[in-house]
Design a protein around this motif. Structure first.
Motif, PDB file in Angstrom:
ATOM      1  N   ALA A 124      13.564  25.080  -3.384  1.00 52.38           N
ATOM      2  CA  ALA A 124      14.814  24.614  -3.975  1.00 52.38           C
ATOM      3  C   ALA A 124      14.959  23.105  -3.829  1.00 52.38           C
ATOM      4  N   TYR A 125      14.293  22.534  -2.837  1.00 50.14           N
ATOM      5  CA  TYR A 125      14.314  21.093  -2.599  1.00 50.14           C
ATOM      6  C   TYR A 125      12.881  20.573  -2.600  1.00 50.14           C
ATOM      7  N   ARG A 126      12.706  19.335  -3.005  1.00 48.88           N
ATOM      8  CA  ARG A 126      11.407  18.666  -2.957  1.00 48.88           C
ATOM      9  C   ARG A 126      11.335  17.855  -1.663  1.00 48.88           C
ATOM     10  N   LEU A 127      10.246  18.046  -0.919  1.00 44.69           N
ATOM     11  CA  LEU A 127      10.018  17.302   0.319  1.00 44.69           C
ATOM     12  C   LEU A 127       8.819  16.381   0.147  1.00 44.69           C
ATOM     13  N   ALA A 128       8.873  15.258   0.841  1.00 40.75           N
ATOM     14  CA  ALA A 128       7.728  14.351   0.917  1.00 40.75           C
ATOM     15  C   ALA A 128       7.705  13.765   2.319  1.00 40.75           C
ATOM     16  N   THR A 129       6.518  13.560   2.840  1.00 40.62           N
ATOM     17  CA  THR A 129       6.375  12.959   4.163  1.00 40.62           C
ATOM     18  C   THR A 129       5.697  11.603   4.028  1.00 40.62           C
ATOM     19  N   MET A 130       6.108  10.678   4.894  1.00 41.50           N
ATOM     20  CA  MET A 130       5.491   9.358   4.992  1.00 41.50           C
ATOM     21  C   MET A 130       5.074   9.180   6.447  1.00 41.50           C
ATOM     22  N   THR A 131       3.785   8.967   6.674  1.00 42.72           N
ATOM     23  CA  THR A 131       3.245   8.914   8.030  1.00 42.72           C
ATOM     24  C   THR A 131       2.420   7.647   8.198  1.00 42.72           C
ATOM     25  N   GLY A 132       2.618   6.976   9.343  1.00 38.81           N
ATOM     26  CA  GLY A 132       1.848   5.767   9.618  1.00 38.81           C
ATOM     27  C   GLY A 132       2.260   5.136  10.924  1.00 38.81           C
ATOM     28  N   GLU A 133       1.773   3.933  11.168  1.00 40.41           N
ATOM     29  CA  GLU A 133       2.177   3.184  12.348  1.00 40.41           C
ATOM     30  C   GLU A 133       3.660   2.843  12.256  1.00 40.41           C
ATOM     31  N   PRO A 134       4.354   2.724  13.405  1.00 40.28           N
ATOM     32  CA  PRO A 134       5.808   2.485  13.365  1.00 40.28           C
ATOM     33  C   PRO A 134       6.208   1.294  12.494  1.00 40.28           C
ATOM     34  N   GLY A 135       5.522   0.158  12.651  1.00 38.96           N
ATOM     35  CA  GLY A 135       5.873  -1.012  11.863  1.00 38.96           C
ATOM     36  C   GLY A 135       5.624  -0.813  10.381  1.00 38.96           C
ATOM     37  N   ALA A 136       4.487  -0.191  10.051  1.00 42.50           N
ATOM     38  CA  ALA A 136       4.150   0.038   8.646  1.00 42.50           C
ATOM     39  C   ALA A 136       5.138   1.005   7.993  1.00 42.50           C
ATOM     40  N   LEU A 137       5.525   2.057   8.717  1.00 40.04           N
ATOM     41  CA  LEU A 137       6.476   3.017   8.157  1.00 40.04           C
ATOM     42  C   LEU A 137       7.848   2.386   7.979  1.00 40.04           C
ATOM     43  N   ASP A 138       8.255   1.542   8.919  1.00 42.31           N
ATOM     44  CA  ASP A 138       9.543   0.859   8.799  1.00 42.31           C
ATOM     45  C   ASP A 138       9.556  -0.036   7.562  1.00 42.31           C
ATOM     46  N   ASP A 139       8.451  -0.758   7.322  1.00 43.56           N
ATOM     47  CA  ASP A 139       8.357  -1.598   6.125  1.00 43.56           C
ATOM     48  C   ASP A 139       8.424  -0.749   4.861  1.00 43.56           C
ATOM     49  N   ALA A 140       7.735   0.381   4.875  1.00 44.46           N
ATOM     50  CA  ALA A 140       7.707   1.239   3.696  1.00 44.46           C
ATOM     51  C   ALA A 140       9.095   1.787   3.375  1.00 44.46           C
ATOM     52  N   LEU A 141       9.828   2.209   4.399  1.00 42.20           N
ATOM     53  CA  LEU A 141      11.180   2.724   4.168  1.00 42.20           C
ATOM     54  C   LEU A 141      12.105   1.629   3.658  1.00 42.20           C
ATOM     55  N   THR A 142      11.875   0.396   4.096  1.00 44.09           N
ATOM     56  CA  THR A 142      12.683  -0.728   3.622  1.00 44.09           C
ATOM     57  C   THR A 142      12.394  -1.021   2.152  1.00 44.09           C
ATOM     58  N   LEU A 143      11.117  -0.937   1.754  1.00 46.10           N
ATOM     59  CA  LEU A 143      10.728  -1.230   0.381  1.00 46.10           C
ATOM     60  C   LEU A 143      11.033  -0.086  -0.580  1.00 46.10           C
ATOM     61  N   LEU A 144      11.177   1.123  -0.060  1.00 41.79           N
ATOM     62  CA  LEU A 144      11.369   2.289  -0.914  1.00 41.79           C
ATOM     63  C   LEU A 144      12.699   2.207  -1.654  1.00 41.79           C
ATOM     64  N   GLY A 145      12.631   2.239  -2.963  1.00 43.24           N
ATOM     65  CA  GLY A 145      13.850   2.317  -3.756  1.00 43.24           C
ATOM     66  C   GLY A 145      14.201   3.770  -3.979  1.00 43.24           C
ATOM     67  N   ALA A 146      14.737   4.414  -2.952  1.00 44.97           N
ATOM     68  CA  ALA A 146      14.992   5.858  -3.009  1.00 44.97           C
ATOM     69  C   ALA A 146      16.058   6.177  -4.051  1.00 44.97           C
ATOM     70  N   PRO A 147      15.810   7.128  -4.926  1.00 42.19           N
ATOM     71  CA  PRO A 147      16.827   7.527  -5.910  1.00 42.19           C
ATOM     72  C   PRO A 147      18.055   8.119  -5.221  1.00 42.19           C
ATOM     73  N   GLU A 148      19.113   8.216  -5.970  1.00 43.97           N
ATOM     74  CA  GLU A 148      20.350   8.789  -5.436  1.00 43.97           C
ATOM     75  C   GLU A 148      20.129  10.253  -5.070  1.00 43.97           C
ATOM     76  N   GLY A 149      20.670  10.660  -3.927  1.00 42.49           N
ATOM     77  CA  GLY A 149      20.553  12.043  -3.489  1.00 42.49           C
ATOM     78  C   GLY A 149      19.390  12.318  -2.569  1.00 42.49           C
ATOM     79  N   VAL A 150      18.590  11.305  -2.218  1.00 42.45           N
ATOM     80  CA  VAL A 150      17.450  11.490  -1.326  1.00 42.45           C
ATOM     81  C   VAL A 150      17.897  11.288   0.118  1.00 42.45           C
ATOM     82  N   ASP A 151      17.622  12.268   0.965  1.00 43.59           N
ATOM     83  CA  ASP A 151      17.899  12.163   2.404  1.00 43.59           C
ATOM     84  C   ASP A 151      16.631  11.733   3.118  1.00 43.59           C
ATOM     85  N   VAL A 152      16.768  10.810   4.061  1.00 46.57           N
ATOM     86  CA  VAL A 152      15.649  10.359   4.885  1.00 46.57           C
ATOM     87  C   VAL A 152      15.842  10.936   6.284  1.00 46.57           C
TER      88      VAL A 152
END
Length: 668
Positions: free
Chosen positions: A588-616
């Motif tokens: 019923a929901y779409r899931l995605a995982t992002m895995t990496g080093e702490p600094g790299a993942l933090d940068d990725a979450l900052t750059l991600l233009g998440a659409p409306e309705g996406v929970d992190v």
């Protein structure tokens, strides 16, 4: 001075050689390549593992390559200062690039191995899984084998007529299937989710579906989990169609044979394809049916980026090419149930009366067993009765002998004194050793109570076979699992002990099936633990002969075991789907995982233009890395995939540290 004079001739020669090479390079660059007279621009998808370069680039087609540079051919091009491989996607009359186009280095082969529909499919899969088309095409097109390519293949042009009597035997007990097969034979594109009844000859049923599709003048694509399933369906196709009408695409056959069969399909000389997960991309001409068996098997999930699942690839293909679809299995995944819930596919199930005739399932509660015995009395009686004339299958969830050990007195898990890994026993005469580092611990002592005795809280297949051999003296015991998986078992009396997925097939079915230690499969910390447990039990129980007995040792109140007793995988999948929807989990929901080093993942979450309705959710530690989970309602799944794909391109262009993105991971 004399030394310098001796060096001068060599230096002069080096300088002269360098000047000559530079002059040759200038002359080569100045040479004007005569373009092809028609459509002189080639759109090439280069094979580079960089997401921001996942687009076609324009190259000039030399007049000398005008005939061989065909869409779908392999080419060599100059890219970023080096020669790289690529696929020629299309030829056009002009380019939007304002500058001078570099010419194709050469056409590696004029063989069109990349069909237009596979280009479209690769783009859809790359977008669905936030990957690149280059990664998808590595899965879709096997490596070139030049010698094989020069060989010709012979087409089979004679018409094929479906055998209604053979179809009726193969699909017996599944009455809705007759309408499905008739629709296939008439050139239709029906979509069905098929829950096979126990004892069904599913390879023959799949072969008949392919035969009816071929009789309508179209091709069929059948995807199964592993090479043992391929062998069974291969034999069924030969029985239904005769030899030479189909090919099998698996890695086990070797690169030459695989490429030969791939070319037979790409050239349109074979229109029935059978294979494992990569076969979902096979370029079948006039495709009319895509089918997958046991879509819950984790072998259908590709372990390489972008991690597509064969079921989802076939669903995209069915939608794209408007083909018929068949998702079959003894169990049913929640994803397959979602197709039925939404009306996208209809279901094919056996009537309740047929199920009652095929199998009887009972549960022997673990608490009923006698002291020191793993097999309750009720299960023992069933086995003893069946062993008088027939083989019996015993499924144990773990391989090895004693894969887990604990202190005999205080039950503290036994761990290695060197690396803290778990200890196990490989055999009755072997000392305990570590599963991680292999260190033997013959003098292990419990750190909590000082006791030196060990017990096995979890018993593997080897120990189970030993116990059953003592329980039924004189009865032959066959083991199947690990690196010794057996495809078949004899039809005479005997015990077959197998791990999930390694159960041999008996010629006339097993007289009884015993499912041991069901609590172990139910206790896995995984989103799909109960669904996977029921799938494994159904696959084993389905090997029983018509009218045979199945006994499961476990808690009788558990919903998964109750579904097994009723043989109601569809009802269980519906229950699971409803519970997951309430908990905001797939499908019923779409899931995605992002895995990496702490600094790299933090940068990725900052750059991600998440659409409306996406929970992190997260990040949380996972081993030496951290992981974040992205969740969105199913309607927003495409937007999330596009956003993740754009993130991958931005990070690739900026050369940031890698972050692994996985859409709809099979386990969580």
């Amino acid at each position: 001075m004399s030394d310098q004079s001796e060096m001068l001739p060599g230096l002069r020669a080096a300088v002269a050689d360098s000047k000559a090479k530079a002059a040759a390079t200038r002359a080569r660059k100045a040479t004007v390549v005569e373009p092809a007279a028609t459509d002189p621009v080639a759109q090439v998808l280069v094979d580079v593992p960089l997401a921001h370069l996942d687009r076609p680039f324009d190259y000039l087609v030399p007049a000398t390559a005008a005939d061989s540079a065909v869409p779908g051919a392999r080419v060599k091009v100059r890219f970023a200062g080096q020669d790289v491989d690529g696929f020629l996607l299309a030829r056009t009359a002009a380019s939007e690039h304002p500058g001078r186009l570099a010419p194709l280095r050469r056409v590696v082969s004029p063989e069109p191995v990349l069909a237009p529909e596979i280009v479209t499919l690769a783009g859809a899969v790359a977008e669905r899984y936030a990957g690149s088309r280059a990664d998808v095409l590595r899965l879709a097109v096997p490596p070139r084998h030049a010698t094989t390519e020069r060989q010709s293949s012979v087409p089979r042009d004679e018409p094929v007529t479906a055998d209604p009597d053979a179809a009726a035997r193969a699909w017996a007990g599944h009455e809705p299937a007759s309408a499905y097969l008739a629709h296939l034979a008439d050139g239709g594109s029906p979509r069905a989710v098929w829950s096979a009844a126990p004892g069904t000859d599913w390879p023959a049923a799949l072969a008949q579906a392919a035969a009816h599709t071929l009789a309508s003048g179209r091709g069929a694509l059948l995807v199964v989990p592993d090479h043992r399933d391929v062998a069974r369906v291969d034999a069924a196709l030969i029985d239904a169609l005769g030899d030479g009408h189909h090919v099998t695409l698996t890695a086990e056959v070797g690169p030459s044979a695989r490429y030969r069969d791939f070319l037979a399909v790409a050239r349109g000389h074979r229109r029935i394809v059978l294979g494992t997960r990569a076969a979902a991309f096979a370029p079948v001409h006039d495709l009319g049916l895509v089918a997958i068996w046991d879509d819950g098997d984790d072998l259908h999930a590709e372990p390489r980026a972008p991690y597509p699942h064969a079921r989802e690839v076939l669903l995209l293909r069915a939608e794209q090419q408007q083909t018929a679809l068949l998702v079959g299995g003894f169990a049913r995944t929640v994803e397959a149930q979602q197709l039925v819930r939404t009306g996208w596919a209809h279901e094919i199930v056996a009537p309740r009366a047929v199920l009652r005739e095929r199998v009887t399932v009972t549960i022997a509660e673990s608490g009923e067993r006698e002291r020191g015995a793993r097999v309750p009395r009720a299960a023992y009686d069933v086995l003893r009765s069946a062993l008088a004339t027939e083989p019996v299958l015993v499924q144990t969830p773990r391989g090895g002998y004693a894969p887990s050990l604990a202190c005999e007195r205080c039950r503290t898990p036994a761990r290695c004194t060197h690396c803290s890994g778990p200890l196990e026993l490989a055999g009755p005469a072997d000392p305990p050793h570590c599963r991680w580092c292999g260190t033997q611990e013959p003098a292990w002592t419990c750190p909590e109570c000082g006791h030196r005795g060990l017990r096995a809280p979890v018993v593997g297949g080897g120990r189970t076979a030993e116990e059953l051999g003592r329980m039924f003296p004189g009865v032959p015991v066959l083991s199947s699992g690990g690196d010794r998986v057996r495809a078949t078992a004899s039809g005479g009396p005997g015990l077959v002990v197998a791990t999930p997925g390694a159960e041999p097939v008996a010629p006339d079915g097993y007289g009884a099936v015993l499912l041991l230690d069901t609590w172990l499969a139910l206790g896995r910390a995984d989103l799909r633990a109960e669904e996977e447990a029921l799938r494994r039990w159904c696959n084993a129980a389905a090997l029983v002969r018509p009218g045979g007995r199945v006994v499961a040792v476990g808690p009788p109140e558990h919903p998964a075991l109750q579904a097994l007793v009723r043989w109601d995988p569809a009802g269980f999948a519906e229950r699971e789907a409803a519970q997951r929807a309430e908990a905001q989990l797939p499908p019923a929901y779409r899931l995605a995982t992002m895995t990496g080093e702490p600094g790299a993942l933090d940068d990725a979450l900052t750059l991600l233009g998440a659409p409306e309705g996406v929970d992190v959710l997260g990040p949380v530690p996972v081993g030496d890395e951290v992981r974040a989970v992205l969740r969105t309602p199913r309607a927003g799944g495409a937007a999330l995939s596009r956003a993740l794909g754009e993130l991958q391109r931005v990070r690739s262009a900026r050369k940031l540290d890698a972050v692994r993105v996985q859409v709809d991971p099979p386990t969580l």
